[in-house]
Design a protein around this motif. Structure first.
Motif, PDB file in Angstrom:
ATOM      1  N   ARG A   4       0.964  -1.304  -0.142  1.00  0.00           N
ATOM      2  CA  ARG A   4       0.090  -0.083   0.134  1.00  0.00           C
ATOM      3  C   ARG A   4       0.730   1.275  -0.055  1.00  0.00           C
ATOM      4  NH1 ARG A   4      -4.847  -1.241   4.586  1.00  0.00           N
ATOM      5  NH2 ARG A   4      -5.279  -3.198   3.589  1.00  0.00           N
ATOM      6  N   ASN A   5       0.324   2.318  -0.588  1.00  0.00           N
ATOM      7  CA  ASN A   5       1.276   3.806  -0.378  1.00  0.00           C
ATOM      8  C   ASN A   5       0.888   4.084   0.878  1.00  0.00           C
ATOM      9  OD1 ASN A   5       0.308   3.326  -3.569  1.00  0.00           O
ATOM     10  ND2 ASN A   5       1.631   5.022  -3.529  1.00  0.00           N
ATOM     11  N   VAL A   6       2.120   4.829   1.197  1.00  0.00           N
ATOM     12  CA  VAL A   6       1.881   5.226   2.668  1.00  0.00           C
ATOM     13  C   VAL A   6       1.091   6.759   2.246  1.00  0.00           C
ATOM     14  CG1 VAL A   6       3.258   6.350   4.743  1.00  0.00           C
ATOM     15  CG2 VAL A   6       4.145   4.121   3.153  1.00  0.00           C
ATOM     16  N   GLY A   7      -0.022   6.937   2.968  1.00  0.00           N
ATOM     17  CA  GLY A   7      -0.831   8.169   2.584  1.00  0.00           C
ATOM     18  C   GLY A   7      -0.794   8.382   1.256  1.00  0.00           C
ATOM     19  N   ASN A   8      -0.757   9.833   0.973  1.00  0.00           N
ATOM     20  CA  ASN A   8      -0.674  10.154  -0.442  1.00  0.00           C
ATOM     21  C   ASN A   8       0.759  10.354  -1.218  1.00  0.00           C
ATOM     22  OD1 ASN A   8      -3.490  10.704  -0.312  1.00  0.00           O
ATOM     23  ND2 ASN A   8      -3.267  12.976  -0.265  1.00  0.00           N
ATOM     24  N   SER A   9       1.594   9.583  -0.231  1.00  0.00           N
ATOM     25  CA  SER A   9       2.970   9.653  -1.096  1.00  0.00           C
ATOM     26  C   SER A   9       3.230   8.335  -1.919  1.00  0.00           C
ATOM     27  CB  SER A   9       4.039   9.319  -0.014  1.00  0.00           C
ATOM     28  OG  SER A   9       4.085   8.028   0.325  1.00  0.00           O
ATOM     29  N   GLY A  10       4.183   8.535  -2.907  1.00  0.00           N
ATOM     30  CA  GLY A  10       4.236   7.306  -3.659  1.00  0.00           C
ATOM     31  C   GLY A  10       4.994   6.124  -3.129  1.00  0.00           C
TER      32      GLY A  10
END
Length: 324
Positions: A4-10
């Motif tokens: 999964r992505n960490v928050g809105n980061s890549g």
């Protein structure tokens, strides 16, 4: 393994991450750390978490030594800053001085050139948030950390920090690391909604309630001699859970897990991962077999009926108050 992505980061991390709190550099020896990290890689885990405060740097040293044989680009590594690392007045907190000095010290202990995610281990009410965020932004500009994050910050503190970052055009926080399990759910009310609004993912610790949600502790019975709960050096961590109603609830959850053909730990981890705001759940392990069992949780999809049954069981411990 799923990622999964960490928050809105890549940045993508495995849904199950391996932590080192109360494990590496304390209760377990380096050989165990090496074996667990190897098992983690073999099972698709790419995320490893530690902190400078874990046994005053020993946790970082053990994790760094275990990761040394692996290509640096193949894993995501996080560590933290805040708690005392010395007796001086500046050997703690989130001042620019302490952050800069501890980042350098962590890099040396971990034996790496950069840290992927650098956490503010707690909120520091004696340092301006702007000072802390500017220091983290400078470390990112220097390439010593790639992303900054916080741990156990309240919704109000996260809101303040994100507002300052936006106003000063600083790189945003990407993660919060709170405790989260079936018994400790405080983040659901405000922290999760605020974090999702601001693009911050939760990387949660203690998803198995320090081993209580494996079913090893039974109501009315003595603690297993080789368990974490019986270890006086760490016993304070799980005292909260040794209540009759909590342990009885665990037995009901264990019966439900058996009906589903999975282990209680897999049920508990799948329950944590059910929430899209959670990027990863950190497990602790002293044996490779524990990792091999826990990673199977990513394959478990809980039905609405199962989730409703879990809520029915957990109603019996509503108002649970942890000792901290």
């Amino acid at each position: 393994m799923r990622y999964r992505n960490v928050g809105n980061s890549g940045l993508k991390v495995s849904e199950i991450g391996l932590g080192s709190w109360l494990t590496y550099g304390t209760a377990a020896e380096q050989e165990a750390a090496d074996a667990c990290v190897r098992a983690a890689f073999e099972n698709g885990i790419n995320f490893f978490d530690t902190a400078n405060a874990y046994n005053r740097g020993a946790g970082e040293e053990a994790m760094g030594a275990a990761l040394k044989k692996y290509d640096r680009s193949s894993y995501v590594l996080s560590t933290k800053v805040f708690f005392p690392m010395g007796d001086g007045p500046n050997d703690r907190g989130l001042s620019r001085k302490h952050i800069m000095e501890q980042c350098e010290a962590s890099l040396k202990r971990l034996n790496v050139d950069y840290i992927d995610i650098y956490y503010c281990h707690r909120f520091d009410d004696q340092t301006p948030v702007e000072e802390t965020l500017r220091a983290l932004d400078d470390l990112t500009a220097q390439g010593k950390i790639l992303y900054s994050a916080v741990s156990e910050w309240t919704a109000a503190q996260i809101t303040e920090a994100t507002g300052i970052s936006q106003r000063l055009n600083l790189r945003p926080l990407i993660s919060n690391q709170p405790i989260y399990n079936m018994f400790e759910r405080y983040i659901e009310k405000e922290v999760l909604p605020v974090s999702e609004k601001n693009g911050i993912g939760q990387i949660v610790f203690s998803p198995l309630a320090q081993g209580v949600l494996t079913g090893k502790y039974k109501p009315g019975m003595d603690l297993p001699k080789d368990s974490r709960g019986a270890d006086e050096s760490v016993n304070f961590v799980i005292k909260s859970y040794f209540q009759e109603n909590v342990l009885e609830c665990v037995q009901e959850l264990n019966s439900l897990a058996k009906e589903l053909g999975i282990s209680l730990s897999q049920l508990s981890l799948a329950w944590v991962l059910r929430h899209p705001g959670v990027s990863s759940a950190l497990i602790g392990a002293s044996k490779p077999a524990q990792i091999e069992e826990n990673v199977k949780a990513v394959e478990v999809d809980l039905s609405e009926d199962t989730l409703a049954e879990i809520e029915r069981i957990l109603k019996k411990v509503e108002g649970f108050a942890p000792l901290r």
